[in-house]
Design an enzyme around this catalytic site. Structure first.
Site, PDB file in Angstrom:
ATOM      1  N   ASN A 134       0.853  -1.183   0.000  1.00 49.73           N
ATOM      2  CA  ASN A 134       0.000   0.000   0.000  1.00 49.73           C
ATOM      3  C   ASN A 134       0.900   1.248   0.000  1.00 49.73           C
ATOM      4  OD1 ASN A 134      -1.407   2.252   1.116  1.00 49.73           O
ATOM      5  ND2 ASN A 134      -3.036   0.886   1.763  1.00 49.73           N
ATOM      6  N   HIS A 159      -3.572  -4.599   7.694  1.00 49.85           N
ATOM      7  CA  HIS A 159      -3.700  -3.430   8.573  1.00 49.85           C
ATOM      8  C   HIS A 159      -2.833  -3.593   9.813  1.00 49.85           C
ATOM      9  CE1 HIS A 159      -5.145   0.204  10.378  1.00 49.85           C
ATOM     10  NE2 HIS A 159      -5.722   0.485   9.219  1.00 49.85           N
ATOM     11  N   GLY A 160      -1.891  -2.687   9.941  1.00 48.08           N
ATOM     12  CA  GLY A 160      -1.038  -2.669  11.121  1.00 48.08           C
ATOM     13  C   GLY A 160       0.042  -3.744  11.126  1.00 48.08           C
ATOM     14  N   ARG A 162      -9.477   7.887  -0.794  1.00 47.73           N
ATOM     15  CA  ARG A 162     -10.436   8.317   0.231  1.00 47.73           C
ATOM     16  C   ARG A 162     -11.265   9.477  -0.275  1.00 47.73           C
ATOM     17  NH1 ARG A 162      -8.786   6.200   5.608  1.00 47.73           N
ATOM     18  NH2 ARG A 162     -10.562   7.362   6.382  1.00 47.73           N
ATOM     19  N   GLU A 171      -8.782   0.337  -2.969  1.00 43.94           N
ATOM     20  CA  GLU A 171      -9.652   0.355  -1.790  1.00 43.94           C
ATOM     21  C   GLU A 171     -10.555   1.576  -1.880  1.00 43.94           C
ATOM     22  OE1 GLU A 171      -7.184   0.619   1.626  1.00 43.94           O
ATOM     23  OE2 GLU A 171      -6.359  -1.376   1.378  1.00 43.94           O
ATOM     24  N   HIS A 190      -5.713   3.466  -1.473  1.00 40.40           N
ATOM     25  CA  HIS A 190      -7.039   3.790  -0.931  1.00 40.40           C
ATOM     26  C   HIS A 190      -7.382   5.207  -1.377  1.00 40.40           C
ATOM     27  CE1 HIS A 190      -9.730   4.022   2.955  1.00 40.40           C
ATOM     28  NE2 HIS A 190     -10.385   4.345   1.857  1.00 40.40           N
ATOM     29  N   THR A 204      -6.885   6.456  10.358  1.00 42.43           N
ATOM     30  CA  THR A 204      -6.761   5.384   9.371  1.00 42.43           C
ATOM     31  C   THR A 204      -8.001   4.502   9.507  1.00 42.43           C
ATOM     32  OG1 THR A 204      -5.376   3.543   8.617  1.00 42.43           O
ATOM     33  CG2 THR A 204      -5.414   3.923  10.977  1.00 42.43           C
ATOM     34  N   THR A 205      -8.192   3.562   8.596  1.00 41.92           N
ATOM     35  CA  THR A 205      -9.367   2.693   8.665  1.00 41.92           C
ATOM     36  C   THR A 205      -9.379   1.974  10.015  1.00 41.92           C
ATOM     37  OG1 THR A 205      -8.960   2.341   6.323  1.00 41.92           O
ATOM     38  CG2 THR A 205     -10.674   1.000   7.322  1.00 41.92           C
ATOM     39  N   GLU A 260     -10.863  -9.471   3.226  1.00 40.39           N
ATOM     40  CA  GLU A 260      -9.572  -9.088   3.809  1.00 40.39           C
ATOM     41  C   GLU A 260      -9.791  -8.995   5.305  1.00 40.39           C
ATOM     42  OE1 GLU A 260      -7.542  -5.642   2.208  1.00 40.39           O
ATOM     43  OE2 GLU A 260      -6.343  -5.455   4.046  1.00 40.39           O
ATOM     44  N   ARG A 296      -7.075  12.675   1.151  1.00 42.20           N
ATOM     45  CA  ARG A 296      -5.979  13.137   2.012  1.00 42.20           C
ATOM     46  C   ARG A 296      -4.615  12.645   1.533  1.00 42.20           C
ATOM     47  NH1 ARG A 296      -7.264   9.741   7.487  1.00 42.20           N
ATOM     48  NH2 ARG A 296      -9.288  10.721   7.212  1.00 42.20           N
ATOM     49  N   HIS A 297      -4.584  11.532   0.810  1.00 36.68           N
ATOM     50  CA  HIS A 297      -3.283  11.103   0.275  1.00 36.68           C
ATOM     51  C   HIS A 297      -3.381  10.783  -1.219  1.00 36.68           C
ATOM     52  CE1 HIS A 297      -5.126   7.380   1.614  1.00 36.68           C
ATOM     53  NE2 HIS A 297      -4.737   7.491   2.871  1.00 36.68           N
ATOM     54  N   HIS A 312       2.086   1.034   5.890  1.00 40.13           N
ATOM     55  CA  HIS A 312       2.797   1.993   6.729  1.00 40.13           C
ATOM     56  C   HIS A 312       4.190   1.515   7.150  1.00 40.13           C
ATOM     57  CE1 HIS A 312       3.575   4.384  10.404  1.00 40.13           C
ATOM     58  NE2 HIS A 312       3.070   5.333   9.651  1.00 40.13           N
ATOM     59  N   ARG A 355       2.931  18.887   1.418  1.00 40.87           N
ATOM     60  CA  ARG A 355       3.382  20.121   0.779  1.00 40.87           C
ATOM     61  C   ARG A 355       2.588  20.462  -0.471  1.00 40.87           C
ATOM     62  NH1 ARG A 355       8.607  22.075   2.102  1.00 40.87           N
ATOM     63  NH2 ARG A 355       8.638  22.024   4.346  1.00 40.87           N
ATOM     64  N   ASP A 376      -0.091   4.436  -0.080  1.00 38.58           N
ATOM     65  CA  ASP A 376      -0.789   5.660   0.346  1.00 38.58           C
ATOM     66  C   ASP A 376       0.137   6.660   1.031  1.00 38.58           C
ATOM     67  OD1 ASP A 376      -3.096   4.415  -0.484  1.00 38.58           O
ATOM     68  OD2 ASP A 376      -3.941   4.148   1.524  1.00 38.58           O
ATOM     69  N   HIS A 377       1.032   6.122   1.885  1.00 36.85           N
ATOM     70  CA  HIS A 377       1.793   7.053   2.713  1.00 36.85           C
ATOM     71  C   HIS A 377       2.918   7.758   1.977  1.00 36.85           C
ATOM     72  CE1 HIS A 377      -0.796   6.447   5.945  1.00 36.85           C
ATOM     73  NE2 HIS A 377      -0.565   5.149   5.999  1.00 36.85           N
TER      74      HIS A 377
HETATM   75  N1  PXP Z   1      -5.836  -3.013   4.306  1.00 33.98           N
HETATM   76  C1  PXP Z   1      -6.766  -2.024   4.384  1.00 33.98           C
HETATM   77  C2  PXP Z   1      -8.175  -2.359   4.033  1.00 33.98           C
HETATM   78  C3  PXP Z   1      -6.403  -0.723   4.737  1.00 33.98           C
HETATM   79  O1  PXP Z   1      -7.343   0.233   4.809  1.00 33.98           O
HETATM   80  C4  PXP Z   1      -5.051  -0.444   5.017  1.00 33.98           C
HETATM   81  C5  PXP Z   1      -4.633   0.945   5.372  1.00 33.98           C
HETATM   82  O2  PXP Z   1      -4.961   1.805   4.350  1.00 33.98           O
HETATM   83  C6  PXP Z   1      -4.120  -1.488   4.916  1.00 33.98           C
HETATM   84  C7  PXP Z   1      -4.540  -2.768   4.572  1.00 33.98           C
HETATM   85  C8  PXP Z   1      -2.665  -1.274   5.167  1.00 33.98           C
HETATM   86  O3  PXP Z   1      -2.491  -0.973   6.512  1.00 33.98           O
HETATM   87  P1  PXP Z   1      -1.053  -0.504   7.014  1.00 33.98           P
HETATM   88  O4  PXP Z   1      -0.758   0.786   6.337  1.00 33.98           O
HETATM   89  O5  PXP Z   1      -1.254  -0.359   8.492  1.00 33.98           O
HETATM   90  O6  PXP Z   1      -0.085  -1.576   6.657  1.00 33.98           O
END
Ligand code: PXP
Length: 256
Positions: free
Chosen positions: A6, A192-193, A44, A69, A42, A99-100, A152, A48-49, A215, A17, A8-9
């Protein structure tokens, strides 16, 4: 076991910026070169990202697959129909969350209806649909009845558990949900996480075929570069899978 990264970050840093770097689309090239199996973003509602431009360019440039997503909202659903990503993962979304925060509340009739309509619509467009759910049997039963292709499993509770005992308990819930998911004929993903420190026991759950990690990998990439960060995560996952395919050879530490 597929690893989707992912990105996103990377976009989070760019949006800090409102400039054009770092670019998640360019990042995706490095992620793929390192051997990841796909790119997750994702889009959103508050943008935001990830921006729509990112999704459009990723669809043109990715050599692997894009897992998009989205929440069940008209604008993003029609974008998915138009762009035809390899997979759409439906997620709950609240503006005020960092975050979600959990899976879709599939046991609530109103949510069930909305998700059902979303699944039907995306399936009709020929898309593979995954539902982000908590590892709870009733949610899985609903996901199956709505004819999603995949679930998921939300690994956030496992990731946040502090004591060895609660971590073990959350891991057991994930393992049981993964088993039930396969029994219901759903493809089982998780995410996630997840981090370099906690991924092993989850990757060793045999029914899980895809992990979505963002992340932790992007954070490590700041120090090591993206290719190294992705390779290290892939190596950990391969270690965990060896424990599945060659029992007795190596056992991941339970709980951590
Ligand atoms: N899966 C889903 C559905 C998510 O929303 C996210 C965070 O956007 C992730 C996985 C990835 O989570 P992490 O960034 O904590 O690894």
């Amino acid at each position: 076991m597929r690893l989707y990264i992912n990105v996103d970050h990377v976009a989070t840093i760019r949006q800090a910026r409102r400039t054009n770097e770092p670019d998640p689309v360019r990042t995706a090239v490095l992620v793929e070169l390192a051997g990841a199996h796909g790119i997750t973003v994702h889009l959103r509602e508050d943008r935001r990202h990830i921006q729509e431009r990112d999704v459009r360019l990723l669809m043109e440039t990715c050599r692997t697959g894009v897992n998009l997503e989205v929440a069940i909202e008209e604008e993003v659903l029609s974008l998915a129909e138009e762009l035809q990503p390899m997979q759409v993962t439906l997620v709950p979304e609240r503006r005020e969350e960092v975050t979600t925060e959990g899976g879709l509340a599939l046991t609530e009739p109103e949510v069930q209806d909305r998700v059902g309509q979303g699944v039907d619509r995306l399936r009709t467009a020929g898309l593979r649909v995954s539902l982000f759910v908590d590892p709870s049997p009733p949610a899985l039963e609903v996901a199956s009845s709505l004819e999603a292709h995949a679930i998921e499993l939300h690994t956030g509770e496992y990731a946040n558990a502090r004591s060895h005992e609660s971590k073990g308990r959350e891991l057991a819930r994930l393992a049981e949900a993964a088993r039930l998911g396969r029994e219901l004929n759903l493809a089982v993903h998780a995410g996630h996480g997840l981090t370099y420190e906690n991924v092993l026991p989850v990757a060793a759950i045999p029914q899980i075929e895809e992990l979505n990690i963002g992340h932790s990998v992007v954070s490590r990439a700041i120090f090591t570069g993206m290719e190294e960060a992705v390779s290290e995560m892939l190596e950990l996952i391969r270690d965990a899978r060896r424990a599945v395919t060659e029992p007795g050879r190596w056992i991941p530490p339970v709980g951590f």
